[in-house]
Write a protein that holds these residues in place. Sequence first.
Motif, short mmCIF file in Angstrom:
data_model
loop_
_atom_site.label_atom_id
_atom_site.label_comp_id
_atom_site.label_asym_id
_atom_site.label_seq_id
_atom_site.Cartn_x
_atom_site.Cartn_y
_atom_site.Cartn_z
N VAL A 1 20.27 94.96 40.48
CA VAL A 1 18.96 95.50 40.86
C VAL A 1 17.94 94.37 40.93
CG1 VAL A 1 17.08 97.04 40.19
CG2 VAL A 1 19.46 97.77 39.90
N THR A 2 17.96 93.51 39.92
CA THR A 2 17.01 92.39 39.86
C THR A 2 17.22 91.43 41.03
OG1 THR A 2 16.95 92.55 37.45
CG2 THR A 2 16.16 90.50 38.44
N ALA A 3 18.49 91.14 41.34
CA ALA A 3 18.79 90.23 42.45
C ALA A 3 18.36 90.82 43.78
CB ALA A 3 20.29 89.91 42.46
N PHE A 4 18.57 92.12 43.94
CA PHE A 4 18.17 92.82 45.17
C PHE A 4 16.66 92.73 45.35
CE2 PHE A 4 17.24 96.43 47.88
CZ PHE A 4 18.34 96.54 48.73
N ALA A 5 15.94 93.04 44.27
CA ALA A 5 14.47 93.00 44.33
C ALA A 5 13.96 91.59 44.61
CB ALA A 5 13.89 93.53 43.02
N LYS A 6 14.66 90.59 44.08
CA LYS A 6 14.23 89.20 44.28
C LYS A 6 14.28 88.81 45.76
CE LYS A 6 15.08 84.46 42.71
NZ LYS A 6 15.94 83.58 41.88
N VAL A 7 15.30 89.27 46.47
CA VAL A 7 15.39 88.99 47.90
C VAL A 7 14.17 89.54 48.62
CG1 VAL A 7 16.68 89.46 50.03
CG2 VAL A 7 17.91 88.91 47.91
N LEU A 8 13.78 90.76 48.27
CA LEU A 8 12.62 91.39 48.90
C LEU A 8 11.33 90.65 48.55
CD1 LEU A 8 13.51 95.14 48.14
CD2 LEU A 8 14.01 93.87 50.22
N GLN A 9 11.19 90.30 47.28
CA GLN A 9 9.97 89.62 46.83
C GLN A 9 9.84 88.24 47.46
OE1 GLN A 9 10.92 89.92 42.69
NE2 GLN A 9 9.79 91.84 42.38
N GLU A 10 10.93 87.53 47.59
CA GLU A 10 10.88 86.19 48.18
C GLU A 10 10.56 86.26 49.68
OE1 GLU A 10 14.60 84.40 47.16
OE2 GLU A 10 13.87 83.71 45.19
N ALA A 11 10.77 87.43 50.28
CA ALA A 11 10.41 87.61 51.69
C ALA A 11 8.96 88.07 51.84
CB ALA A 11 11.35 88.62 52.33
N GLY A 12 8.24 88.14 50.72
CA GLY A 12 6.83 88.51 50.77
C GLY A 12 6.55 90.00 50.73
N ILE A 13 7.56 90.80 50.38
CA ILE A 13 7.38 92.24 50.30
C ILE A 13 7.04 92.63 48.86
CG2 ILE A 13 8.50 94.49 50.58
CD1 ILE A 13 10.33 93.13 52.67
N VAL A 14 5.95 93.36 48.68
CA VAL A 14 5.59 93.84 47.34
C VAL A 14 6.68 94.80 46.87
CG1 VAL A 14 3.91 95.12 45.97
CG2 VAL A 14 3.13 93.58 47.80
N THR A 15 7.31 94.45 45.76
CA THR A 15 8.47 95.20 45.29
C THR A 15 8.36 95.45 43.80
OG1 THR A 15 9.86 94.11 46.97
CG2 THR A 15 11.00 95.24 45.16
N THR A 16 8.57 96.70 43.40
CA THR A 16 8.59 97.03 41.99
C THR A 16 9.92 97.70 41.66
OG1 THR A 16 7.57 99.20 42.39
CG2 THR A 16 6.10 97.37 41.88
N ILE A 17 10.37 97.48 40.43
CA ILE A 17 11.56 98.17 39.92
C ILE A 17 11.05 99.29 39.03
CG2 ILE A 17 13.66 97.98 38.55
CD1 ILE A 17 13.76 95.02 39.33
N ARG A 18 11.31 100.52 39.42
CA ARG A 18 10.77 101.65 38.68
C ARG A 18 11.41 101.74 37.30
NH1 ARG A 18 11.08 107.58 41.23
NH2 ARG A 18 9.55 106.66 42.67
#
Length: 382
Positions: free
Chosen positions: A322-339
């Motif tokens: 989950v953390t790795a998935f979110a990191k890809v999104l965050q590094e692309a500049g997308i605001v991402t939260t893990i609920r």
Amino acid sequence: MERLNLLDVDLDGLVAFCGGLGEKRFRAVQLFRWIHQKGELEFDRMTDLARSLREKLVEVAEVRPLTVISEHVSADGTVKWLFDVGQGNAIETVFIPEDDRGTLCVSSQAGCAVGCRFCSTGHQGFSRNLSTGEIVAQLWHAEHHLRVRLGLKDGERAIDNVVMMGMGEPLQNYAALVPALRTMLDDHGYGLSRRRVTVSTSGMVGMIDKLRDDCPVALAVSLHAPDDALRDQLVPLNRKDGIAALMQACVRYLERAPRDFITFEYCMLDGVNDSPEQARQLVDLVQGRGMADAPRVSCKLNVIPFNPFPASGLKRSPREQVTAFAKVLQEAGIVTTIRKTRGDDIDAACGQLAGEVQDRTQVQVRMMRSPVPSPRSPRAVP
């Protein structure tokens, strides 16, 4: 003559009703405040209403709350109510306390007909739509019950954030939903900000457009896959319009939305939709590079750990995945939260609102005919 449940009407409806009784608008406003701001059920106690009006109301109207079957309080402060809505049906409502707000998760249907693969509510099938009064009654009960429990002063609110993310697909119950939203937003009712009322949908394109025109509030879309092949399996409603049309509807919605972004919800399923490659596909999708006719969408990604239940055949993605998935999104500049998962000890978390309904849709038969995608199977991972 059956008495009108005043929870079933928004302020405009109450003005019309009172007009039929020969009363002016300001009387309807007073009545509306007594019901929603003060939580009063008994007309006799609405002391600033004329006695003649109170006597009329006793004959033709009532304020009908829902019957509480049970209340469970989690160790983290989350509260889950089970409400009786008749004929063997029950719905669930969940209050989630945060440091800066109190959120109420409200149901719109008894059960759900959409049948998303990862949602225990969907696996139980669908019984019926809720009335406007049954939707509003969840907020009415929670707000006034919590004010007492929390010892709040006059004017202090327990709930300042409502999410239509409980049982059901809100946009499939549109006629009852909109008056309920208007009551939540009305300054004479609950006075919630449009930014603090969220409708979560599995992606009904035409109804998203209608909500934009009629009562734009914050919008959350249950996405859960970066392409049509996988989303068709996880969210069967996708087969009607497809992701590209859904993205177009989201862009149109933003023209009138109270927020400048759409929230996309993405439930993390082990070996099904959680690979780094799928994260990159998701980035391409929301940034307008993923598929033809799918525009860039200003968005926030809410990555949700799956809440397992036996009938799903699915597993929660490991924390590191989950953390790795979110990191890809965050590094692309997308605001991402893990609920954060909340209320696990009382089954109050996302997708666990199973309730007790009569299944008139033969959902178990349909599930057997269309198996859940297996983790790590070639069919499940494009």
